[in-house]
Design a protein around this motif. Structure first.
Motif, PDB file in Angstrom:
ATOM      1  N   ARG A   4     -61.788   7.447 -46.649  1.00  0.00           N
ATOM      2  CA  ARG A   4     -62.337   6.610 -45.592  1.00  0.00           C
ATOM      3  C   ARG A   4     -62.663   7.438 -44.358  1.00  0.00           C
ATOM      4  O   ARG A   4     -63.623   7.181 -43.643  1.00  0.00           O
ATOM      5  CB  ARG A   4     -61.334   5.507 -45.227  1.00  0.00           C
ATOM      6  N   PHE A   5     -61.863   8.470 -44.080  1.00  0.00           N
ATOM      7  CA  PHE A   5     -62.122   9.351 -42.951  1.00  0.00           C
ATOM      8  C   PHE A   5     -63.423  10.103 -43.167  1.00  0.00           C
ATOM      9  O   PHE A   5     -64.249  10.219 -42.274  1.00  0.00           O
ATOM     10  CB  PHE A   5     -60.949  10.317 -42.783  1.00  0.00           C
ATOM     11  N   THR A   8     -66.279   7.823 -42.568  1.00  0.00           N
ATOM     12  CA  THR A   8     -66.456   7.522 -41.154  1.00  0.00           C
ATOM     13  C   THR A   8     -67.163   8.661 -40.439  1.00  0.00           C
ATOM     14  O   THR A   8     -68.083   8.455 -39.657  1.00  0.00           O
ATOM     15  CB  THR A   8     -65.095   7.253 -40.488  1.00  0.00           C
ATOM     16  N   ASP A  57     -54.718   6.734 -44.441  1.00  0.00           N
ATOM     17  CA  ASP A  57     -55.115   5.433 -43.924  1.00  0.00           C
ATOM     18  C   ASP A  57     -53.936   4.476 -43.930  1.00  0.00           C
ATOM     19  O   ASP A  57     -53.105   4.480 -44.843  1.00  0.00           O
ATOM     20  CB  ASP A  57     -56.261   4.843 -44.749  1.00  0.00           C
ATOM     21  N   SER A 316     -61.224   2.947 -35.202  1.00  0.00           N
ATOM     22  CA  SER A 316     -59.961   3.475 -35.715  1.00  0.00           C
ATOM     23  C   SER A 316     -59.313   4.428 -34.716  1.00  0.00           C
ATOM     24  O   SER A 316     -59.989   5.083 -33.912  1.00  0.00           O
ATOM     25  CB  SER A 316     -60.177   4.193 -37.050  1.00  0.00           C
ATOM     26  N   ARG A 328     -54.287   6.833 -39.773  1.00  0.00           N
ATOM     27  CA  ARG A 328     -55.490   6.249 -39.181  1.00  0.00           C
ATOM     28  C   ARG A 328     -55.431   4.739 -39.377  1.00  0.00           C
ATOM     29  O   ARG A 328     -55.392   4.248 -40.505  1.00  0.00           O
ATOM     30  CB  ARG A 328     -56.742   6.800 -39.849  1.00  0.00           C
ATOM     31  N   PHE A 330     -57.119   0.960 -38.501  1.00  0.00           N
ATOM     32  CA  PHE A 330     -58.362   0.306 -38.115  1.00  0.00           C
ATOM     33  C   PHE A 330     -58.055  -0.989 -37.365  1.00  0.00           C
ATOM     34  O   PHE A 330     -57.019  -1.626 -37.593  1.00  0.00           O
ATOM     35  CB  PHE A 330     -59.224   0.032 -39.347  1.00  0.00           C
ATOM     36  N   ASP A 333     -56.880  -3.996 -39.094  1.00  0.00           N
ATOM     37  CA  ASP A 333     -55.495  -3.991 -39.581  1.00  0.00           C
ATOM     38  C   ASP A 333     -54.519  -4.653 -38.612  1.00  0.00           C
ATOM     39  O   ASP A 333     -53.396  -4.969 -39.000  1.00  0.00           O
ATOM     40  CB  ASP A 333     -55.017  -2.555 -39.824  1.00  0.00           C
TER      41      ASP A 333
END
Length: 493
Positions: A4-5, A8, A57, A316, A328, A330, A333
């Motif tokens: 996911r990083f 991004t 994450d 994030s 990390r 978001f 979350d």
């Protein structure tokens, strides 16, 4: 690094390319660059001491145990207080470079509010105040801080207390933070805060009769601030803040007051934004701010008003967790406290449904100016807010919420600036609808700031009897640093 990083970082690179090509950008969530942080303060170094080797994450915790209950600090049992004090002492005793060390944890806040952290892929400051990320970032910060404290005492049920300063029974520094041998003590607090905590201009002389009136003033202020931010996420949370944007697009009603005055009137460390988290009471203060978010959301209709913008939800931030992992998290979350494993104990809300106090309009207004769109009047914008001024503006009455906008507020971000905002009838009473409040920052060089402040005024208009009025008077009343700030315009939308 986590997939996911990578995505991004790629998304930001693509967004920059689209901007260069003049094409529309679909998604620009703010993200923290883990490899780019600059210390801008000559006295305090708050950037991380080393680059991370691995980032994971965040995963929501499994709900296998009862929800943690955050209680008012002044109502903690002896056992709860002792656990909190012990956990903080253990945190203070960790090696200076340990990510859980109390100073290192304080530096997390400092790095996100001092011009330290940069936006991912951009050499632009990432600032978590003055925008729609004020509430969300601080909720995540308190979550990880709470989990680390629980880990240090091996108590998964540990919950941070909150400073219930919106309740008359706790409008002063709670007793658990007062003993000078305690790990919860901070020597820089102002003595006056032991007697009364001012939520925004409720001055007095400290006598019992005065404090009683000041507490009523605090309740009125709380009531007004909720009205000003009641009707929309924009008004309550603050203005959108996307990748590539400059900081401070505009904070919400609660961030201005009571949040900032509590900082300013508590003590020296708390009054300086980069040092605020050096006082353990910071976390109880922001626990109450976080609690106010949950209260706002429970008001019928508000739960559905939280931003559904992907740039909001996919923003994030980075924190160390209780497993010694750099995580990390978001924004999506942190929208539900129960999914994070905690709730707030219910306490009376004496301010929610009280009657709004309508004041006499100020007699010492410097002048009354016509709306700048009218092309007439005695004032030219930008206006220096060095003395009280009343500005006569034409209303824009529509089908929805009427919003007052104070535009193009310009200042040096290093300065402490505070002015109140009132709405009144041309020949009648007025109501305080909120304030602009900026806490002092410390930096080697000037921090040019241009921001705005917005307030919902529909209910205030009704309460001053101006529903059918074509014009209203907006009064700007300087409290601190008025000669260091200008306003570019005032209007209703």
């Amino acid at each position: 690094m986590a997939l996911r990083f990578t995505i991004t970082r790629a998304a930001v690179a693509i967004a920059l390319l689209l901007v260069q090509l003049g094409l529309p950008v679909r998604s620009k969530p703010v993200a923290t660059d883990p490899y780019n942080c600059l210390d801008g303060d000559s006295e305090i170094k708050c950037c991380p001491t080393s680059n991370p080797k691995k980032i994971v994450d965040f995963q929501l915790p499994q709900q296998s145990s009862p929800l943690r209950v955050r209680r008012p600090a002044h109502l903690l049992t002896t056992e709860q207080f002792q656990k909190y004090e012990k956990a903080t002492a253990l945190m203070r005793a960790l090696p200076a470079n340990h990510p859980w060390n109390f100073i290192q944890q304080s530096n997390v806040h400092c790095a996100y509010c001092s011009g330290g952290h940069r936006q991912l892929g951009l050499n632009i400051t990432l600032e978590i105040h003055g925008s729609w990320h004020f509430f969300t970032w601080h909720r995540a910060y308190l979550y990880f801080y709470e989990r680390i404290l629980g880990k240090l005492i091996n108590d998964n049920s540990f919950a941070l207390p909150f400073w219930n300063w919106d309740n008359p029974s706790s409008m002063s520094i709670p007793n658990i933070y007062r003993r000078n041998t305690s790990s919860l003590f901070n020597p820089t607090r102002y003595p006056i805060a032991l007697n009364f905590t001012d939520l925004g201009g409720c001055e007095g002389d400290g006598t019992p009769d005065s404090v009683s009136k000041q507490k009523k003033c605090n309740l009125q202020l709380m009531h007004n601030q909720f009205i000003a931010g009641f009707s929309s996420s924009l008004l309550f949370f603050g203005s959108p803040y996307r990748a590539g944007d400059q900081p401070f697009p505009g904070g919400g009603s609660i961030e201005g007051s009571p949040h900032s005055p509590v900082h300013a009137f508590t003590g020296s460390d708390m009054s300086l934004i980069v040092r605020a988290a050096l006082d353990p009471i910071f976390f109880a203060h922001h626990g109450n701010v976080d609690r106010l978010w949950t209260i706002w959301e429970k008001i019928p209709g508000n739960g559905s008003k939280v931003f559904n913008d992907t740039d909001f939800l996919d923003a994030s931030f980075l924190f160390w967790d209780e497993n010694m992992q750099l995580v990390r998290i978001f924004v999506r979350d942190v929208l539900d406290t129960q999914k994070l494993g905690y709730v707030y104990e219910d306490v009376p809300l004496q301010w929610l449904n009280i009657k709004t106090v309508v004041e006499e309009r100020g007699n010492n207004d410097a002048f009354v100016a016509m709306d700048e769109r009218d092309g007439e009047g005695d004032v030219m914008f930008p206006l220096l807010v060095s003395s009280q001024v009343g500005i006569k503006i034409k209303r824009k009455v529509g089908a929805g919420e009427e919003i007052l906008v104070v535009n193009d507020i310009k200042l040096d971000g290093r300065d402490h600036v505070w002015f109140k905002v009132y709405v009144g009838r041309v020949d009648g009473g007025r109501v305080e609808v909120g304030c602009f409040y900026h806490l002092e920052r410390r930096a080697k060089e000037s921090i040019p700031m241009v921001t705005k402040k917005q307030f919902g005024i529909t209910q205030f208009i009704q309460e001053i009897g101006a529903v059918s009025d074509e014009w209203v008077v907006v009064s700007l009343v300087p409290k601190v640093g008025g000669d260091k700030v200008t306003v570019g315009g005032v209007l209703t939308e």
